[in-house]
Design an enzyme around this catalytic site. Structure first.
Site, mmCIF file in Angstrom:
data_model
loop_
_atom_site.group_PDB
_atom_site.id
_atom_site.type_symbol
_atom_site.label_atom_id
_atom_site.label_comp_id
_atom_site.label_asym_id
_atom_site.label_seq_id
_atom_site.Cartn_x
_atom_site.Cartn_y
_atom_site.Cartn_z
ATOM 1 N N ARG A 70 0.814 -1.210 0.000
ATOM 2 C CA ARG A 70 0.000 0.000 0.000
ATOM 3 C C ARG A 70 0.854 1.270 0.000
ATOM 4 O O ARG A 70 0.547 2.246 -0.685
ATOM 5 C CB ARG A 70 -0.959 -0.020 1.213
ATOM 6 C CG ARG A 70 -1.839 1.204 1.422
ATOM 7 C CD ARG A 70 -2.631 1.697 0.216
ATOM 8 N NE ARG A 70 -3.210 0.643 -0.558
ATOM 9 C CZ ARG A 70 -3.378 0.700 -1.886
ATOM 10 N NH1 ARG A 70 -3.042 1.787 -2.562
ATOM 11 N NH2 ARG A 70 -3.884 -0.326 -2.529
ATOM 12 N N GLU A 73 2.395 39.557 -12.344
ATOM 13 C CA GLU A 73 1.027 39.131 -12.638
ATOM 14 C C GLU A 73 0.252 40.324 -13.192
ATOM 15 O O GLU A 73 0.232 41.387 -12.568
ATOM 16 C CB GLU A 73 0.384 38.635 -11.338
ATOM 17 C CG GLU A 73 -0.963 37.981 -11.527
ATOM 18 C CD GLU A 73 -1.610 37.608 -10.210
ATOM 19 O OE1 GLU A 73 -1.707 36.415 -9.909
ATOM 20 O OE2 GLU A 73 -1.993 38.546 -9.448
ATOM 21 N N ASP A 116 -3.265 36.873 -16.075
ATOM 22 C CA ASP A 116 -4.183 36.187 -15.168
ATOM 23 C C ASP A 116 -5.630 36.358 -15.597
ATOM 24 O O ASP A 116 -6.129 37.487 -15.708
ATOM 25 C CB ASP A 116 -3.995 36.743 -13.747
ATOM 26 C CG ASP A 116 -4.697 35.860 -12.728
ATOM 27 O OD1 ASP A 116 -4.692 34.623 -12.905
ATOM 28 O OD2 ASP A 116 -5.245 36.419 -11.760
#
Lengths: 287, 287, 287, 287, 287, 287
Positions: E102, E195, E216
């Protein structure tokens, strides 16, 4: 958080490690001999002219050791002080003051030593920036790079994963043009710097799209030529000079028009700044 | 395990920390640009005369980085070598060699620097032992103290819990006699050292049962007087001289009859020894 | 910081480890069933006569678990108390009190068990000092050695790097005289102890310059003879008796003139002292 | 991986911590005095009858210390051996054997002590299972619980997040029925155990849906009554007896029909099993 | 070391943490029930089409768990495979295979999920680069960023200390021009990204000396305009598009001429790739 | 401590790791450009409907980063909120707010994503419990399992050492009856669950004494038959349904009478919940 501060986790873990290392399994055998209720105030005094760094570490030493100790500072990291200047004070249990003294000073003296040498280079360099290198002490890089900033220097790569710096061994077999192409393709947007020994390499690096060139072991005259190539390229090329830069000759590079010089001297071999505790113990009578 | 070897865990953890610090979150951006199957051999070459230390760390760097890299050494820690000496070689994947180079060298250069300065002091000191101090870099003490041994020096306290060293601030309010009594009572069997500024203190310390005296900032003549007191006591008193000991004046203390001089110069401010990798890349064609 | 306090970092890291270990990935399944706003005060009560140690650890457990829990103590480490004595109290959220209870007690019971057995030995030993050994539990040495101090005992080596102890296997092939010579040469100033099985070895060790002798598995009469040798040497020899020392026979060594007895019984096999929380829950109505 | 093996990470980290703790900043001062090329073989010998546990830790000590040391075992964890039995051997550099000896033995002696006491309880208990508790030493739980398995015991909760155990303080204000309901609702599927002081509580717990009852401080007769209640319920109730169970009286609980007894005596206060190294050094001539 | 490999230390420490977390204090209760000498071979099979990442982690899981387990891989990180493909095998003790399954899969499924989503974006994006973000899971960044590379994506900042990205909140009160000036002054040579929400900001950023602009939440048409501004600048401006980029609309940005799109979708919300172990147990008879 | 809170140590260490990872060696290059004395308040706003988890982590981020930052919350873990809801605020130094923003959000968005998907499953499941699995991200299990609780889900095993779950590979060669017998013998009292593919296995598991059955990949009709077997057994069998459970079909299992469904979808592949900081910077004039 001041401008030159190191990130918080490296401070915390370096201090925890340092205290564990210095207190050992039995703690401070000697401090255990002084009265438990004696209190003291230590003036932190710089014994030689220099620039301070490492204040966050020194504060953290006492925070981790004994929350009852008060630490105050009269300067910030980056402060330039003369010999004999008191830069702070530490008050609390005499035992805690004595036990934490050396660990706090080991940080302060080493990091202030780096800041001090950096400041010397910065002053000698005139307008040229002074860059550090990755030649730092294992486990202390974040603190040492902050000390460089405290001294007015500028950090080159923090780690191998910041940006690309192609040295001769990276270029072997593939050449500058191909290496820069790969760098821009695989790590687009990041700075790509190429180490150059001679002018032709500078030209090739610029043509290939490098954003920085590292002029290695060149004379000031050679640097002047290479800077000219860079400026003529009409691209925004950052020119770094490295190799053999000393406090004595750094001013000669200041006149070449290069953007920065880099040197391991400001980290790897910076002598400690002499800082000490002047401890005044209060009157006490043992019970 | 050679005589000067550091303990194993500090080597392992310092190297793991250093690699994490230098590889950063993205690994070595630049090494990723060279062919994955290129192989190289680096000669580890000392570029200035010195004494080697830190070999266990350099070996561990590549062991942690890439088990396929072979590291061989031609000298041991403590070996004195001339400029230009090849002290070892590192062979394997070019990427791994490039990526591990700086971290391995940061250990080797710093620790060999300490060993080299220590050796200079040892040679200048004649028959007097050269002791280190607790003025070491946080997190690197075990490695730096091993480098001092590699240089022929002797380790003073490894931590505050080794033995007792009473300095003036410990004595305030209780005095030497009482402080030594407490030390012998609470930590019986261990060395008890008293820092003394003047001869009367030496006499009192010896009478009180101290086993070591640290003569702080005394002239050679004063040291001679104090050594005389120690020898006349008929007890086995270890006389350490500290404060203002330099490479230039250390020989003067050699003639005083003291057992040892101690100085932070061999750790705190030792300049790095210049050591580098000369990397030869094998012929390769990218597939 | 009281005299018997352990160093700070071992407390912090041992508690963090213990809490992580006991809370597991899901936290305290059972405490999550009691009302979130219920509050409680637990009296920490000693159920058998003993000596307290581990208070700093118990305090730290709740400091790390829930800053809103108040912990107060009526005794310090080293305090001797009778069965039924309330030594402190813990007040705050019922959940936090229940969750931290076992971890706090695991420290208190184990360390107080060590302090208690140590005190018994100290009392039975009369004027002879009771020393611990390196037979401690991995990861808990600093805490266990502090508990020995709390019980009135004295710490032998904190680690292998404190001072020299030459046992028979170290002596094989080189002999006592040569081994002590090497010890004094390589680690000057530090205590050098020699394990001796018989009187001749004691004589040789003293002549060689040892500062401590460990008389191993000798009868009280043999010890008397060896102490005589030590005292006649006119040097300050610390005489430690070890091997087969029990609570029953320790008084017989007290009359031999030896300086100390050492025994692993005070650490390695000390039964836990029975300490518990008497929890009083305040009236609450669930909302 | 044998049945009683502890998980790997706790072994690795406990050994790393233990070595760092015992070697200290300077390493083994004493082992450094024996010839670097001397080799030795140590027989690991049990000096008293007992059950072995901790083999993985002892092996790991030398694996971390010196890869050149060969460690072999003649028994597995869980093996019952008589006094004088050689259970394994350690061969390699004399220095490494001496340096690792105590750390390896600290694990072996402590964990074998737990296995040995556990085995005694298991044998005295007849067919009743012997459970451990959470009264283990901080940082060593995984290793101690494995030692309990080696001794034939059974592990109760590994941590507070395994399953639910409602003690009196959890029940205050809500009562058994409501507390069990909450437990089954919030942590469905898991075991829910209720601590009971008297028979009515057992009945209530069973009715509420508890899967285990812990009979606290009951006499064997009271246990018999409660077991009867459990068996009559036609549900599969696990009956655990706790409080005041000793090696002397445990057989009396064996006849009650309870499923298990639990005791902190097998962990918290188990005396170390006496195990030692018999070191044979090979002939050597120093070079 | 392949191109997409994560750095070594994050792999080692993440695996150690994961194993400690999953094995718990008692280890694998269930695997302890199968015969200790049973052996098994597991085929690692991908149950859905995808791109593989995390191989170094899966290998490390078994290396730490049981050195006797052999792990072999038929693909490298970055390999694209169809549903049902066997990508590797794990052979050794059945217990170890079951216990590690796992943890190994948790790494493989998560990291391959990231690589797979990244590859989808890369394919949908045409020639535009696909960048990741700092929206990664705490403690797993180095591994997740390597998985992005395995999927053909490109790494944006590894940490806040890589290069400068000025968002609106950084600009408040100082404006783009001043902010970029500061960035270039304090962190010279590094990429400086701004940005931008609208075209005027792009112009200002370029004039100020930014090397990257992050557009953006713009429409493809707005992006086209801004790209035009960047290209007209004659400087080497890297244009990144961010905000609202989805697998469905990413192709529309491919035609804008932007250099790259960035999206948190490839890390933060990538569903796990379904990978499992098909375990074949060898015939065994219990002894 | 609220019901859904994760244990304290995993929060502390995950946050420390995350901050170290995100700040890198040089700290936040960009935040260093805004005025040191600027202050800001960020509203923590949820941009999509969801359930909140991870509040303790977000609080801890700022506690570790800068003790001067005040963090307040308007909801607790487990709170269900609509898009646009302000769930808390962070006020303090603008630099600290900017630097900690992403790390705090990485915890909040990931853990709230898990809580949100869990809540969806819980609502779709009607009265059937929703269980998580061990398919969690390495190093984050304690936090993710707490997020499942916040979403109204129930925790299956926290680690392999909680209780027994026998899958087909455990049964190979020994069969259900023998495997359950061993489980009950070696780990008595704990839950023993058996994975079953068909009804006969359910019968065998119940007869053997299993307390839970995991019905793997069965149709609702098959589940109904198996639930009938369980209920007819008159024992308290917990019936868990697993394999192929989706948000779409989960209601069909709600009518089968099973106790719970389990799915990795709520952890392994839960998309992040969109949460952001709306930062309002106060007026400031640089000095």
């Amino acid at each position: 958080m001041s401008d030159a501060d190191p990130p918080v986790e490296p401070v915390r873990t370096a201090v925890a490690r340092a205290l564990e290392e210095d207190l050992g399994p039995l703690g401070d055998l000697t401090a255990a001999l002084v009265p438990a209720d004696a209190r003291a105030t230590a003036a932190v005094v710089v014994r030689a002219e220099g620039v301070i760094a490492g204040i966050a570490c020194a504060t953290e030493v006492f925070a981790q050791l004994d929350a009852g100790v008060a630490v105050e500072w009269l300067v910030d990291d980056g402060g330039a002080v003369g010999a004999g200047t008191k830069i702070g004070s530490v008050s609390g249990s005499l035992r805690a003051v004595l036990t934490g003294e050396r660990t706090a000073l080991n940080f302060l003296c080493h990091l202030s030593g780096i800041a001090t040498v950096t400041r010397s280079f910065v002053q000698a360099a005139g307008g040229v920036r002074v860059l550090d290198t990755r030649k730092t002490l294992p486990g202390l890089r974040a603190l040492e790079k902050a000390a460089v900033r405290a001294g007015g220097g500028v950090n080159h790569r923090g780690s191998l994963s910041d940006f690309v710096l192609l040295k001769d061994n990276h270029l072997a077999g593939i050449g500058i043009t191909e290496a820069v192409r790969r760098a821009r393709s695989r790590w687009p947007g990041r700075a790509v710097e190429v180490e150059c020994d001679r002018a032709e390499q500078v030209s090739e690096a610029i043509s290939a799209g490098a954003t920085m060139v590292l002029l290695d072991n060149m004379s000031p005259d050679e640097v002047v030529s290479c800077v000219k190539l860079a400026r003529e390229s009409m691209r925004d090329i950052f020119v770094e000079v490295s190799g053999g830069v000393t406090l004595e000759n750094v001013h000669r590079y200041a006149e070449t028009g290069a953007d920065a010089v880099s040197t391991s001297a400001i980290t790897q071999s910076a002598p400690a700044l002499d800082i000490g505790f002047d401890i005044g113990t209060e009157e006490f009578a043992e019970g």
